[in-house]
Design a protein around this motif. Sequence first.
Motif, PDB file in Angstrom:
ATOM      1  N   ILE A  11       0.601  -1.356   0.209  1.00 24.36           N
ATOM      2  CA  ILE A  11       0.371   0.124  -0.020  1.00 24.36           C
ATOM      3  C   ILE A  11       0.765   0.888   0.059  1.00 24.36           C
ATOM      4  O   ILE A  11       0.570   2.199  -1.185  1.00 24.36           O
ATOM      5  N   ALA A  12       1.686   0.660   0.845  1.00 22.41           N
ATOM      6  CA  ALA A  12       2.854   2.412   1.295  1.00 22.41           C
ATOM      7  C   ALA A  12       3.538   2.402  -0.254  1.00 22.41           C
ATOM      8  O   ALA A  12       3.546   4.103  -1.167  1.00 22.41           O
ATOM      9  N   ASP A  13       4.338   1.581  -0.669  1.00 21.80           N
ATOM     10  CA  ASP A  13       4.984   1.215  -2.628  1.00 21.80           C
ATOM     11  C   ASP A  13       3.835   2.375  -3.877  1.00 21.80           C
ATOM     12  O   ASP A  13       4.008   3.127  -4.196  1.00 21.80           O
ATOM     13  N   ASP A  66      -7.298  -1.607  -7.506  1.00 19.78           N
ATOM     14  CA  ASP A  66      -5.289  -1.452  -8.030  1.00 19.78           C
ATOM     15  C   ASP A  66      -4.430  -2.043  -6.884  1.00 19.78           C
ATOM     16  O   ASP A  66      -3.584  -2.829  -7.860  1.00 19.78           O
ATOM     17  N   THR A  67      -4.205  -2.763  -6.063  1.00 23.39           N
ATOM     18  CA  THR A  67      -3.888  -3.480  -5.247  1.00 23.39           C
ATOM     19  C   THR A  67      -3.899  -5.334  -4.833  1.00 23.39           C
ATOM     20  O   THR A  67      -3.223  -5.198  -4.493  1.00 23.39           O
ATOM     21  N   GLY A  68      -5.545  -4.853  -5.375  1.00 23.18           N
ATOM     22  CA  GLY A  68      -5.792  -6.220  -5.566  1.00 23.18           C
ATOM     23  C   GLY A  68      -6.109  -6.541  -3.607  1.00 23.18           C
ATOM     24  O   GLY A  68      -6.017  -7.535  -2.802  1.00 23.18           O
ATOM     25  N   LEU A  69      -6.395  -5.794  -3.038  1.00 19.06           N
ATOM     26  CA  LEU A  69      -6.614  -5.887  -1.275  1.00 19.06           C
ATOM     27  C   LEU A  69      -7.723  -5.013  -0.907  1.00 19.06           C
ATOM     28  O   LEU A  69      -8.348  -4.960  -1.886  1.00 19.06           O
ATOM     29  N   SER A  70      -8.110  -5.624   0.309  1.00 21.31           N
ATOM     30  CA  SER A  70      -9.323  -5.278   0.253  1.00 21.31           C
ATOM     31  C   SER A  70      -9.407  -3.736   1.054  1.00 21.31           C
ATOM     32  O   SER A  70      -8.437  -3.595   1.359  1.00 21.31           O
ATOM     33  N   GLU A  71     -11.114  -2.788   0.683  1.00 22.12           N
ATOM     34  CA  GLU A  71     -10.630  -1.348   0.998  1.00 22.12           C
ATOM     35  C   GLU A  71     -10.636  -1.422   2.673  1.00 22.12           C
ATOM     36  O   GLU A  71     -10.261  -0.672   3.447  1.00 22.12           O
ATOM     37  N   ALA A  72     -11.353  -2.398   3.460  1.00 25.00           N
ATOM     38  CA  ALA A  72     -11.043  -2.673   5.179  1.00 25.00           C
ATOM     39  C   ALA A  72      -9.485  -2.848   5.223  1.00 25.00           C
ATOM     40  O   ALA A  72      -8.705  -1.892   6.835  1.00 25.00           O
ATOM     41  N   THR A  73      -8.520  -3.621   4.695  1.00 21.82           N
ATOM     42  CA  THR A  73      -7.070  -3.396   4.482  1.00 21.82           C
ATOM     43  C   THR A  73      -6.416  -2.082   4.512  1.00 21.82           C
ATOM     44  O   THR A  73      -6.018  -1.302   5.209  1.00 21.82           O
ATOM     45  N   ILE A  74      -6.670  -1.010   3.556  1.00 27.81           N
ATOM     46  CA  ILE A  74      -6.705   0.162   2.833  1.00 27.81           C
ATOM     47  C   ILE A  74      -7.022   1.020   3.986  1.00 27.81           C
ATOM     48  O   ILE A  74      -6.140   1.580   4.573  1.00 27.81           O
ATOM     49  N   PHE A  75      -8.107   0.668   4.861  1.00 32.27           N
ATOM     50  CA  PHE A  75      -8.337   1.244   5.842  1.00 32.27           C
ATOM     51  C   PHE A  75      -7.936   1.891   6.652  1.00 32.27           C
ATOM     52  O   PHE A  75      -7.770   2.979   7.601  1.00 32.27           O
ATOM     53  N   LYS A  76      -7.753   0.295   7.031  1.00 32.99           N
ATOM     54  CA  LYS A  76      -6.340   0.545   8.737  1.00 32.99           C
ATOM     55  C   LYS A  76      -5.225   1.048   8.149  1.00 32.99           C
ATOM     56  O   LYS A  76      -5.666   0.985   9.782  1.00 32.99           O
ATOM     57  N   PHE A  77      -4.451   0.854   7.159  1.00 38.17           N
ATOM     58  CA  PHE A  77      -3.479   1.328   7.058  1.00 38.17           C
ATOM     59  C   PHE A  77      -3.757   3.439   7.089  1.00 38.17           C
ATOM     60  O   PHE A  77      -2.627   3.525   7.909  1.00 38.17           O
ATOM     61  N   VAL A  78      -4.163   3.495   6.785  1.00 42.92           N
ATOM     62  CA  VAL A  78      -4.962   5.089   6.799  1.00 42.92           C
ATOM     63  C   VAL A  78      -4.154   5.135   7.918  1.00 42.92           C
ATOM     64  O   VAL A  78      -4.409   6.105   8.519  1.00 42.92           O
ATOM     65  N   LYS A  79      -5.449   4.144   9.333  1.00 42.90           N
ATOM     66  CA  LYS A  79      -5.596   4.517  10.172  1.00 42.90           C
ATOM     67  C   LYS A  79      -4.495   4.810  10.967  1.00 42.90           C
ATOM     68  O   LYS A  79      -4.032   5.103  12.047  1.00 42.90           O
ATOM     69  N   LYS A  80      -3.400   3.278  10.854  1.00 46.60           N
ATOM     70  CA  LYS A  80      -2.089   3.481  11.292  1.00 46.60           C
ATOM     71  C   LYS A  80      -1.677   3.600  10.829  1.00 46.60           C
ATOM     72  O   LYS A  80      -0.545   4.531  11.965  1.00 46.60           O
ATOM     73  N   ILE A  81      -1.408   5.141  10.215  1.00 46.53           N
ATOM     74  CA  ILE A  81      -0.071   6.041   9.522  1.00 46.53           C
ATOM     75  C   ILE A  81      -1.182   7.138  10.826  1.00 46.53           C
ATOM     76  O   ILE A  81      -0.632   8.995  10.087  1.00 46.53           O
ATOM     77  N   GLY A  82      -1.752   7.809  10.951  1.00 42.93           N
ATOM     78  CA  GLY A  82      -1.859   8.526  12.304  1.00 42.93           C
ATOM     79  C   GLY A  82      -3.418   9.540  12.026  1.00 42.93           C
ATOM     80  O   GLY A  82      -4.217  10.297  11.738  1.00 42.93           O
ATOM     81  N   PHE A  83      -4.712   8.919  10.872  1.00 49.77           N
ATOM     82  CA  PHE A  83      -6.207   9.889  10.233  1.00 49.77           C
ATOM     83  C   PHE A  83      -7.026   8.591  10.405  1.00 49.77           C
ATOM     84  O   PHE A  83      -6.974   7.486  10.440  1.00 49.77           O
ATOM     85  N   ASP A  84      -8.404   9.795  11.187  1.00 51.47           N
ATOM     86  CA  ASP A  84      -9.232   9.394  11.795  1.00 51.47           C
ATOM     87  C   ASP A  84     -10.215   8.597  10.382  1.00 51.47           C
ATOM     88  O   ASP A  84     -11.082   7.412  10.534  1.00 51.47           O
ATOM     89  N   GLY A  85      -9.722   8.741   8.809  1.00 45.15           N
ATOM     90  CA  GLY A  85     -10.681   8.071   8.080  1.00 45.15           C
ATOM     91  C   GLY A  85      -9.547   8.424   7.095  1.00 45.15           C
ATOM     92  O   GLY A  85      -9.082   9.082   6.622  1.00 45.15           O
ATOM     93  N   PHE A  86     -10.363   7.999   6.040  1.00 42.16           N
ATOM     94  CA  PHE A  86      -9.401   8.272   4.053  1.00 42.16           C
ATOM     95  C   PHE A  86      -9.909   9.335   4.088  1.00 42.16           C
ATOM     96  O   PHE A  86      -8.917   9.947   3.243  1.00 42.16           O
ATOM     97  N   PRO A  87     -11.220  10.213   3.867  1.00 44.78           N
ATOM     98  CA  PRO A  87     -11.374  11.756   3.334  1.00 44.78           C
ATOM     99  C   PRO A  87     -10.119  12.676   3.912  1.00 44.78           C
ATOM    100  O   PRO A  87      -9.857  13.512   3.791  1.00 44.78           O
ATOM    101  N   ASN A  88     -10.398  12.450   5.984  1.00 42.14           N
ATOM    102  CA  ASN A  88      -8.827  13.407   6.303  1.00 42.14           C
ATOM    103  C   ASN A  88      -7.307  12.986   5.771  1.00 42.14           C
ATOM    104  O   ASN A  88      -7.544  13.833   5.652  1.00 42.14           O
ATOM    105  N   PHE A  89      -7.369  12.230   5.142  1.00 40.79           N
ATOM    106  CA  PHE A  89      -5.585  11.548   4.824  1.00 40.79           C
ATOM    107  C   PHE A  89      -6.132  11.495   3.309  1.00 40.79           C
ATOM    108  O   PHE A  89      -4.989  12.776   3.182  1.00 40.79           O
ATOM    109  N   LYS A  90      -7.311  12.176   2.446  1.00 41.57           N
ATOM    110  CA  LYS A  90      -6.800  12.620   1.424  1.00 41.57           C
ATOM    111  C   LYS A  90      -6.887  14.357   1.687  1.00 41.57           C
ATOM    112  O   LYS A  90      -5.467  14.696   0.592  1.00 41.57           O
TER     113      LYS A  90
END
Length: 292
Positions: free
Chosen positions: A24-26, A46-70
């Motif tokens: 995901i990071a790459d 794009d990555t072949g991963l689940s939406e939940a997995t990507i959402f958890k990744f965004v949370k791990k790097i310090g964001f409350d959700g995907f919109p905040n990240f964007k």
Amino acid sequence: MSYNYLEKLLRPYIKSFNDTEKIIADHFIKLGHDVVNKTLSNLADDTGLSEATIFKFVKKIGFDGFPNFKISVASNFQNIEERKNELTVFSDISKEDSSYAIAQKLVYSNKLALDNLIGSLDEERINQALNLIYDSQTIHFFGQGASSVIALDSYHKFLRTRFLCNYISDYHMQLSYATKLGPNDCVFLFSHSGETNETIEVARILRNNQVNIIVLTGNHHTDLVKLSSISFVVDSEESAFQSETLTSRILYLTIIDILYVALMYHDEAKNKDSLEKIRKALAVTKKGGTKR
């Protein structure tokens, strides 16, 4: 050319990422600013991963959700030429900020820079640099302009060790002195841009004389790094936009502190003896000090 804010954002977490998170990071870094045009569904495809997995990744790097990240990505990507014209390298500071708000943001920026440094430090590289120093008879510190100030601070610190130390600020004298050095010498060269012609020329002479060279810079891909025996490249927000060593000086001095402290404990008895002699010599300068 755009500054990849995502590289700076993700760097402190790189070592903690598992294989899935690295994918995901790459992908995020590859997308750059275009990630703001993606949905979780797009990224999952794009990555072949689940939406939940990507959402958890965004949370791990310090964001409350995907919109905040964007929102964060969109507000921090800017054209390099625009950033070069800014008054400071601190993109989140504006003239509307109070002095205390500026203080808070500067302290946070420095803390983030140090956190990034921890993530990028390599124990093997530190040990290799220390081994170069251990095997040397004299340690020298050279730089130009603002980098010369960092070299002077480093020289002042290493004077407390058991090693003979030397600092020269004048470029012509650096060139002349470099011709007299050899395999028993270790030279620290400081250049934030890594492209300072004077420092590169000194490095060439040192390399021809088989001198051990430790470079501290903010640029990975330079002749100075190629000429070094060991290099420490610090990544900071200003590294991408400006040549001034503003926040980066804290990172350079922290690396010097790391090497200095490790060095002091390596040969503790001799270094303690050196430190006590210096303290005794300086006692006369203090109020109430005893003259020798």
